[in-house]
Design an enzyme around this catalytic site. Structure first.
Site, PDB file in Angstrom:
ATOM      1  N   TYR A  95       0.803  -1.238   0.000  1.00  0.00           N
ATOM      2  CA  TYR A  95       0.000   0.000   0.000  1.00  0.00           C
ATOM      3  C   TYR A  95       0.831   1.282   0.000  1.00  0.00           C
ATOM      4  O   TYR A  95       0.534   2.210  -0.750  1.00  0.00           O
ATOM      5  CB  TYR A  95      -1.020  -0.032   1.154  1.00  0.00           C
ATOM      6  CG  TYR A  95      -2.232  -0.843   0.770  1.00  0.00           C
ATOM      7  CD1 TYR A  95      -3.355  -0.233   0.208  1.00  0.00           C
ATOM      8  CD2 TYR A  95      -2.235  -2.232   0.911  1.00  0.00           C
ATOM      9  CE1 TYR A  95      -4.455  -0.986  -0.189  1.00  0.00           C
ATOM     10  CE2 TYR A  95      -3.327  -2.987   0.527  1.00  0.00           C
ATOM     11  CZ  TYR A  95      -4.431  -2.359  -0.022  1.00  0.00           C
ATOM     12  OH  TYR A  95      -5.514  -3.106  -0.421  1.00  0.00           O
ATOM     13  N   GLU A 137      -8.783  -6.761   4.511  1.00  0.00           N
ATOM     14  CA  GLU A 137      -8.011  -7.854   3.898  1.00  0.00           C
ATOM     15  C   GLU A 137      -7.372  -8.755   4.961  1.00  0.00           C
ATOM     16  O   GLU A 137      -7.287  -9.968   4.778  1.00  0.00           O
ATOM     17  CB  GLU A 137      -6.968  -7.283   2.925  1.00  0.00           C
ATOM     18  CG  GLU A 137      -7.645  -6.834   1.622  1.00  0.00           C
ATOM     19  CD  GLU A 137      -6.860  -5.832   0.797  1.00  0.00           C
ATOM     20  OE1 GLU A 137      -5.639  -5.711   0.980  1.00  0.00           O
ATOM     21  OE2 GLU A 137      -7.486  -5.156  -0.042  1.00  0.00           O
TER      22      GLU A 137
HETATM   23  C1  HEM Z   1      -7.794  -4.732  -8.456  1.00  0.00           C
HETATM   24  C2  HEM Z   1      -8.678  -0.610  -6.055  1.00  0.00           C
HETATM   25  C3  HEM Z   1      -4.420  -1.014  -3.771  1.00  0.00           C
HETATM   26  C4  HEM Z   1      -3.269  -4.649  -6.775  1.00  0.00           C
HETATM   27  C5  HEM Z   1      -8.387  -3.589  -7.989  1.00  0.00           C
HETATM   28  C6  HEM Z   1      -9.666  -3.122  -8.427  1.00  0.00           C
HETATM   29  C7  HEM Z   1      -9.924  -1.955  -7.772  1.00  0.00           C
HETATM   30  C8  HEM Z   1      -8.790  -1.680  -6.898  1.00  0.00           C
HETATM   31  C9  HEM Z   1     -11.161  -1.086  -7.908  1.00  0.00           C
HETATM   32  C10 HEM Z   1     -10.566  -3.828  -9.447  1.00  0.00           C
HETATM   33  C11 HEM Z   1     -11.349  -4.883  -8.680  1.00  0.00           C
HETATM   34  C12 HEM Z   1     -11.822  -6.072  -9.503  1.00  0.00           C
HETATM   35  O1  HEM Z   1     -11.151  -6.435 -10.481  1.00  0.00           O
HETATM   36  O2  HEM Z   1     -12.838  -6.661  -9.139  1.00  0.00           O
HETATM   37  C13 HEM Z   1      -7.605  -0.371  -5.204  1.00  0.00           C
HETATM   38  C14 HEM Z   1      -7.518   0.721  -4.238  1.00  0.00           C
HETATM   39  C15 HEM Z   1      -6.313   0.609  -3.604  1.00  0.00           C
HETATM   40  C16 HEM Z   1      -5.655  -0.555  -4.168  1.00  0.00           C
HETATM   41  C17 HEM Z   1      -8.597   1.763  -4.021  1.00  0.00           C
HETATM   42  C18 HEM Z   1      -5.700   1.477  -2.529  1.00  0.00           C
HETATM   43  C19 HEM Z   1      -6.385   2.045  -1.561  1.00  0.00           C
HETATM   44  C20 HEM Z   1      -3.731  -2.026  -4.400  1.00  0.00           C
HETATM   45  C21 HEM Z   1      -2.394  -2.438  -4.061  1.00  0.00           C
HETATM   46  C22 HEM Z   1      -2.057  -3.442  -4.917  1.00  0.00           C
HETATM   47  C23 HEM Z   1      -3.200  -3.680  -5.786  1.00  0.00           C
HETATM   48  C24 HEM Z   1      -1.551  -1.836  -2.934  1.00  0.00           C
HETATM   49  C25 HEM Z   1      -0.748  -4.217  -4.991  1.00  0.00           C
HETATM   50  C26 HEM Z   1       0.350  -3.690  -5.307  1.00  0.00           C
HETATM   51  C27 HEM Z   1      -4.388  -4.960  -7.494  1.00  0.00           C
HETATM   52  C28 HEM Z   1      -4.433  -5.990  -8.518  1.00  0.00           C
HETATM   53  C29 HEM Z   1      -5.746  -6.027  -9.000  1.00  0.00           C
HETATM   54  C30 HEM Z   1      -6.467  -5.014  -8.264  1.00  0.00           C
HETATM   55  C31 HEM Z   1      -3.259  -6.849  -8.957  1.00  0.00           C
HETATM   56  C32 HEM Z   1      -6.317  -6.940 -10.110  1.00  0.00           C
HETATM   57  C33 HEM Z   1      -6.413  -6.203 -11.429  1.00  0.00           C
HETATM   58  C34 HEM Z   1      -5.151  -6.229 -12.271  1.00  0.00           C
HETATM   59  O3  HEM Z   1      -4.387  -7.191 -12.206  1.00  0.00           O
HETATM   60  O4  HEM Z   1      -4.938  -5.277 -13.033  1.00  0.00           O
HETATM   61  N1  HEM Z   1      -7.871  -2.710  -7.065  1.00  0.00           N
HETATM   62  N2  HEM Z   1      -6.465  -1.113  -5.136  1.00  0.00           N
HETATM   63  N3  HEM Z   1      -4.179  -2.807  -5.440  1.00  0.00           N
HETATM   64  N4  HEM Z   1      -5.630  -4.400  -7.371  1.00  0.00           N
HETATM   65 FE1  HEM Z   1      -6.052  -2.789  -6.236  1.00  0.00          FE
END
Ligand code: HEM
Length: 402
Positions: A95, A137
């Site tokens: 994060y 989480e």
């Molecule tokens: C997917 C938001 C932090 C890695 C997503 C999705 C959203 C989101 C809206 C799409 C959900 C879905 O596919 O159903 C956020 C928000 C964050 C955050 C608001 C911070 C407050 C992170 C962090 C990581 C991360 C820290 C890791 C480095 C991913 C990955 C996906 C994902 C790998 C799957 C989509 C892809 O591979 O492109 N997140 N996220 N996220 N998030 Fe986050």
């Protein structure tokens, strides 16, 4: 707690940042992956290569910031995203990295308009939002590892059977390599499969719905072989189809996902599946057949033709378990043989006329398939008087921003 001043700064800058949403997202990903290429082992790099802004991270942060003084109102969406994060082994230590590059992107885009005060406020707000995600989480990780047969991140499974279900869909039966029991899951949930493809620098992660009921000694996933042209989209599905054989290993997470069926209910249930969108319904319909076989079940599948349609025999056989069951399918491009198949109802699409035969006021409707298919069916059902709370659907692929 954020001060009122910080909240005011956030709320007054959200509209400006929203205008630059795409630029911020683009700058954010470019810089993030340049500095931390190891994160490409987690993110779907096919999406990134294609330039698709599928990961709605930046947009979601903006949307959450709008609700910064009432974050409880967005908890259901946070939980849904957290399921995806948990299934990809996103960890608290990730994060601050994301926060740093998001803030830097805001700074780069707003330039001199991004005063120290504004950046400080955004840093504080991100910290609060990230805190909500990481605490939800943590609960999910604890639950995943504490449940019987569970584990925290990825675990090695062995392919014990590979069964072609149609010309384009193949099922993989997977058992834990350590011989442990399979954890229970809710019908409709998915697992993340992580694989190293020879010659590729980073790991690939893909989510696949479980296509069999819980309570077996295996998981089953059913994978459509995507067409592989110039796009990297079909990289994983083609590798699974062509190269992964019985005896090979795949790394899996504990099942996750919120698109599930309530097995306590006794209402009639209508499954409306388009193409490979049928997979989550296979675990749902098997669970209903096992646990509440007296429930009135209608299963309608739309496919291109008989050669690409999976599970025809399996779904036909469910008539032996389910007391009140109708299975039917429509084909867009049937041949003469297809039209003779048992349960074939018509050429073309699932339309209002066909749906009207299955509409019951108290029924629950589950829809999964390509976006135009789902939009069309949701509209038809509403026109037929179905209440929105009885319509349940799942977009394959990333969820939209809040
Ligand atoms: C997917 C938001 C932090 C890695 C997503 C999705 C959203 C989101 C809206 C799409 C959900 C879905 O596919 O159903 C956020 C928000 C964050 C955050 C608001 C911070 C407050 C992170 C962090 C990581 C991360 C820290 C890791 C480095 C991913 C990955 C996906 C994902 C790998 C799957 C989509 C892809 O591979 O492109 N997140 N996220 N996220 N998030 Fe986050």
């Amino acid at each position: 707690m954020l001060s009122q001043k910080t909240i005011d700064i956030i709320k007054s800058t959200v509209p400006v940042l929203e205008v630059h949403g795409t630029t911020i997202t683009t700058v954010f990903y470019k810089n993030l992956f340049e500095a931390h290429p190891e994160l490409l082992n987690i993110f779907n790099h096919a999406n990134q290569k294609k330039g698709r802004q599928q990961h709605a991270l930046a947009n979601t942060v903006l949307a959450a910031a709008k609700n910064i003084d009432q974050l409880e109102s967005i908890l259901p969406v946070v939980k849904q995203i957290a399921q995806k994060h948990r299934s990809l082994a996103v960890k608290p230590e990730h994060y601050p990295i994301v926060g740093e590059y998001l803030l830097a992107a805001i700074k780069e885009v707003l330039q001199e308009a991004a005063t120290e005060e504004i950046l400080q406020a955004w840093g504080d707000a991100y910290g609060i939002i990230a805190g909500v995600f990481t605490s939800i989480e943590k609960e999910m990780y604890d639950q995943a590892s504490e449940q019987e047969g569970g584990w925290a991140d990825f675990k090695s499974f062995t392919v014990v059977k590979k069964v072609p279900e149609s010309d384009v869909i193949t099922s993989f039966y997977l058992k834990p390599a350590d011989g442990a029991v399979i954890p229970s899951f809710l019908p409709g949930q998915y697992v993340t499969v992580r694989i190293a493809i020879p010659g590729e620098r980073y790991l690939f992660n893909r989510q696949y719905s479980l296509s069999d009921a819980a309570g077996k000694d295996h998981f089953r996933i059913s994978v459509k072989k995507e067409r592989q042209g110039s796009s990297p989209d079909g990289r994983v599905s083609n590798y699974l189809h062509d190269s992964i054989q019985v005896g090979d290993s795949l790394d899996l997470t504990v099942p996750a996902g919120h698109f599930t069926i309530d097995l306590e209910k006794r209402t009639p249930v209508v499954f409306l599946a388009g193409g490979v969108g049928i997979t989550p319904f296979m675990s749902m319909v098997h669970a209903v057949a096992d646990q509440t076989p007296e429930r009135d079940v209608h299963f309608i599948h739309a496919a291109d033709n008989g050669k690409v349609q999976p599970f025809r025999g399996e779904l036909t056989d469910l008539a032996q378990k389910l007391v009140s069951y109708q299975f039917s399918f429509v084909y867009k491009n049937p041949d003469e043989q297809d039209k003779q198949l048992q349960n074939y109802v018509k050429d073309g699409y699932i339309d209002k006329e066909l749906l009207s035969l299955h509409v019951k006021p108290e029924a629950d409707y589950y829809i999964c398939g390509p976006v135009p298919f789902m939009k069309a069916l949701i509209t038809c059902l509403k026109e037929l008087g179905v209440e929105p709370e009885n319509i349940h659907y799942e977009f394959f692929g990333p969820a939209m921003a809040l």
